[in-house]
Design a protein around this motif. Structure first.
Motif, PDB file in Angstrom:
ATOM      1  N   GLN A   1       0.741  -1.318  -0.051  1.00  0.00           N
ATOM      2  CA  GLN A   1       0.056   0.262   0.081  1.00  0.00           C
ATOM      3  C   GLN A   1       0.818   1.198   0.255  1.00  0.00           C
ATOM      4  OE1 GLN A   1      -2.197  -0.217   3.890  1.00  0.00           O
ATOM      5  NE2 GLN A   1      -1.128   1.621   4.390  1.00  0.00           N
ATOM      6  N   ALA A   2       0.056   2.399  -0.448  1.00  0.00           N
ATOM      7  CA  ALA A   2       0.846   3.686  -0.247  1.00  0.00           C
ATOM      8  C   ALA A   2       0.902   4.121   0.989  1.00  0.00           C
ATOM      9  CB  ALA A   2       0.041   4.766  -1.322  1.00  0.00           C
ATOM     10  N   ALA A   3       1.743   5.308   1.464  1.00  0.00           N
ATOM     11  CA  ALA A   3       1.652   5.762   2.663  1.00  0.00           C
ATOM     12  C   ALA A   3       0.271   6.317   2.993  1.00  0.00           C
ATOM     13  CB  ALA A   3       2.470   7.065   2.764  1.00  0.00           C
ATOM     14  N   ALA A   4      -0.653   6.759   2.112  1.00  0.00           N
ATOM     15  CA  ALA A   4      -1.916   7.329   2.300  1.00  0.00           C
ATOM     16  C   ALA A   4      -2.920   6.238   2.679  1.00  0.00           C
ATOM     17  CB  ALA A   4      -2.324   8.151   1.190  1.00  0.00           C
ATOM     18  N   GLY A   5      -2.362   4.963   2.473  1.00  0.00           N
ATOM     19  CA  GLY A   5      -3.312   3.790   2.850  1.00  0.00           C
ATOM     20  C   GLY A   5      -3.814   3.107   1.354  1.00  0.00           C
ATOM     21  N   TRP A   6      -3.780   3.559   0.432  1.00  0.00           N
ATOM     22  CA  TRP A   6      -4.450   2.969  -0.714  1.00  0.00           C
ATOM     23  C   TRP A   6      -3.566   1.692  -1.303  1.00  0.00           C
ATOM     24  CZ3 TRP A   6      -2.495   8.374  -3.061  1.00  0.00           C
ATOM     25  CH2 TRP A   6      -3.591   9.278  -2.368  1.00  0.00           C
ATOM     26  N   PRO A   7      -4.407   0.633  -1.367  1.00  0.00           N
ATOM     27  CA  PRO A   7      -3.599  -0.567  -2.087  1.00  0.00           C
ATOM     28  C   PRO A   7      -2.988  -0.454  -3.153  1.00  0.00           C
ATOM     29  CG  PRO A   7      -5.968  -0.924  -2.060  1.00  0.00           C
ATOM     30  CD  PRO A   7      -5.754   0.335  -1.546  1.00  0.00           C
ATOM     31  N   TRP A   8      -1.829  -1.310  -3.398  1.00  0.00           N
ATOM     32  CA  TRP A   8      -1.195  -0.983  -4.673  1.00  0.00           C
ATOM     33  C   TRP A   8      -2.155  -1.623  -5.810  1.00  0.00           C
ATOM     34  CZ3 TRP A   8       0.029  -4.608  -8.836  1.00  0.00           C
ATOM     35  CH2 TRP A   8       0.997  -4.282  -9.783  1.00  0.00           C
ATOM     36  N   ASN A   9      -2.029  -0.860  -6.866  1.00  0.00           N
ATOM     37  CA  ASN A   9      -2.826  -0.775  -8.164  1.00  0.00           C
ATOM     38  C   ASN A   9      -1.768  -1.073  -9.247  1.00  0.00           C
ATOM     39  OD1 ASN A   9      -4.525  -0.514 -10.305  1.00  0.00           O
ATOM     40  ND2 ASN A   9      -5.892   0.682  -8.761  1.00  0.00           N
ATOM     41  N   ALA A  10      -2.115  -1.910 -10.285  1.00  0.00           N
ATOM     42  CA  ALA A  10      -1.419  -1.863 -11.339  1.00  0.00           C
ATOM     43  C   ALA A  10      -1.425  -0.634 -12.408  1.00  0.00           C
ATOM     44  CB  ALA A  10      -1.817  -3.239 -12.154  1.00  0.00           C
ATOM     45  N   ALA A  11      -2.768  -0.026 -12.224  1.00  0.00           N
ATOM     46  CA  ALA A  11      -2.990   1.207 -12.984  1.00  0.00           C
ATOM     47  C   ALA A  11      -1.567   2.284 -12.793  1.00  0.00           C
ATOM     48  CB  ALA A  11      -4.115   1.780 -12.707  1.00  0.00           C
ATOM     49  N   THR A  12      -0.820   2.320 -11.901  1.00  0.00           N
ATOM     50  CA  THR A  12       0.185   3.026 -11.492  1.00  0.00           C
ATOM     51  C   THR A  12       1.431   2.944 -12.295  1.00  0.00           C
ATOM     52  OG1 THR A  12       1.140   1.872  -9.644  1.00  0.00           O
ATOM     53  CG2 THR A  12      -0.591   3.288  -9.271  1.00  0.00           C
ATOM     54  N   ILE A  13       1.322   1.895 -13.198  1.00  0.00           N
ATOM     55  CA  ILE A  13       2.627   1.614 -13.951  1.00  0.00           C
ATOM     56  C   ILE A  13       2.051   1.495 -15.370  1.00  0.00           C
ATOM     57  CG2 ILE A  13       3.325  -0.092 -12.300  1.00  0.00           C
ATOM     58  CD1 ILE A  13       3.039  -2.600 -14.055  1.00  0.00           C
ATOM     59  N   ALA A  14       3.109   1.902 -16.307  1.00  0.00           N
ATOM     60  CA  ALA A  14       2.751   2.107 -17.631  1.00  0.00           C
ATOM     61  C   ALA A  14       3.655   0.991 -18.625  1.00  0.00           C
ATOM     62  CB  ALA A  14       3.134   3.521 -18.232  1.00  0.00           C
ATOM     63  N   VAL A  15       2.913   0.243 -19.625  1.00  0.00           N
ATOM     64  CA  VAL A  15       3.701  -0.602 -20.338  1.00  0.00           C
ATOM     65  C   VAL A  15       2.823  -0.005 -21.681  1.00  0.00           C
ATOM     66  CG1 VAL A  15       4.179  -2.888 -21.119  1.00  0.00           C
ATOM     67  CG2 VAL A  15       3.794  -2.503 -18.696  1.00  0.00           C
ATOM     68  N   LYS A  16       3.522   0.448 -22.786  1.00  0.00           N
ATOM     69  CA  LYS A  16       2.883   0.924 -23.888  1.00  0.00           C
ATOM     70  C   LYS A  16       3.368   0.140 -25.022  1.00  0.00           C
ATOM     71  CE  LYS A  16       0.217   4.247 -24.911  1.00  0.00           C
ATOM     72  NZ  LYS A  16      -1.254   3.937 -24.479  1.00  0.00           N
ATOM     73  N   GLY A  17       4.446  -0.646 -24.925  1.00  0.00           N
ATOM     74  CA  GLY A  17       4.747  -1.277 -26.177  1.00  0.00           C
ATOM     75  C   GLY A  17       5.541  -0.480 -27.227  1.00  0.00           C
ATOM     76  N   ASP A  18       6.044   0.761 -26.804  1.00  0.00           N
ATOM     77  CA  ASP A  18       6.528   1.616 -27.683  1.00  0.00           C
ATOM     78  C   ASP A  18       8.031   1.879 -27.235  1.00  0.00           C
ATOM     79  OD1 ASP A  18       6.848   3.822 -30.122  1.00  0.00           O
ATOM     80  OD2 ASP A  18       7.439   5.029 -28.294  1.00  0.00           O
ATOM     81  N   VAL A  19       9.127   1.897 -27.931  1.00  0.00           N
ATOM     82  CA  VAL A  19      10.538   1.967 -27.269  1.00  0.00           C
ATOM     83  C   VAL A  19      10.678   3.213 -26.545  1.00  0.00           C
ATOM     84  CG1 VAL A  19      12.755   1.900 -28.026  1.00  0.00           C
ATOM     85  CG2 VAL A  19      11.499   0.416 -28.990  1.00  0.00           C
ATOM     86  N   ILE A  20      10.395   4.539 -27.403  1.00  0.00           N
ATOM     87  CA  ILE A  20      10.543   5.712 -26.778  1.00  0.00           C
ATOM     88  C   ILE A  20       9.708   6.238 -25.545  1.00  0.00           C
ATOM     89  CG2 ILE A  20      10.416   8.194 -27.275  1.00  0.00           C
ATOM     90  CD1 ILE A  20      12.828   6.768 -28.722  1.00  0.00           C
TER      91      ILE A  20
END
Length: 198
Positions: A107-126
């Motif tokens: 979880q975050a310090a504010a209490g929110w549980p981890w969420n995969a929406a916080t990461i980015a995987v675009k499939g584009d090199v740049i």
């Protein structure tokens, strides 16, 4: 394939429990810019990376981030071990304690549980490498903020090590971005995927 070495990358030996400190350090375990998100981001991005040497960079750093996740968990565990109900209340950790006792929860310090929406995987090199550089800087800022709040030399020592690794990763991703840009046809640098732009 991963090989697990049964020791931390850097030793975590915290003498004095301090749940108040653990309350915000846990953000680097499961917060929006924490170590779990970093490892999942890089280990997922490697599959669409067209250059083998950059796949290696993503794999190496993603694997190291798993080790950092373990270090942050060790910090939180050592800071909360054997805490009393009075210490829980004094640290303002009643909500956490009710749900997790002294378990180390993502979880975050504010209490929110981890969420995969916080990461980015675009499939584009740049896009992915630029995202990775930004992610390392956000993690560095989080460690900077922890250092501003921490008062335990044992904790500060480990947090400084982790912060330094964020700087090194930022530099490695910067080198990777330069290498990718050099290898790509300049007219395709900002294409969604150079393989599709023929």
């Amino acid at each position: 394939m991963f090989i697990y070495e049964k020791k931390l990358q850097y030793p975590v030996r915290i003498k004095n429990p301090n749940p108040r400190l653990a309350k915000f350090i846990i953000s680097q375990y499961g917060g929006p810019d924490g170590e779990l998100g970093a490892s999942m981001r890089y280990l997922s991005q490697r599959y669409s990376m067209p250059y083998p040497e950059l796949k290696t960079v993503l794999t190496d750093i993603g694997t190291e981030e798993l080790g950092h996740l373990e270090m942050v968990a060790a910090i939180v565990h050592q800071l909360t071990r054997n805490m009393t109900v009075e210490e829980v209340k004094a640290a303002g950790m009643e909500d956490y304690f009710v749900d997790h006792t002294a378990g180390v929860y993502l979880q975050a310090a504010a209490g929110w549980p981890w969420n995969a929406a916080t990461i980015a995987v675009k499939g584009d090199v740049i896009a992915d490498l630029t995202e990775d550089m930004g992610a390392e800087q956000k993690a560095r800022v989080t460690y900077d903020n922890i250092l501003r709040l921490a008062d335990d030399p044992d904790v500060i020592d480990v947090i400084r090590f982790l912060r330094e690794r964020e700087v090194v990763h930022f530099q490695r991703f910067g080198e990777a971005l330069r290498l990718a840009t050099d290898r790509m046809d300049q007219r395709n640098v900002y294409a969604v995927n150079p393989a599709f732009d023929r």
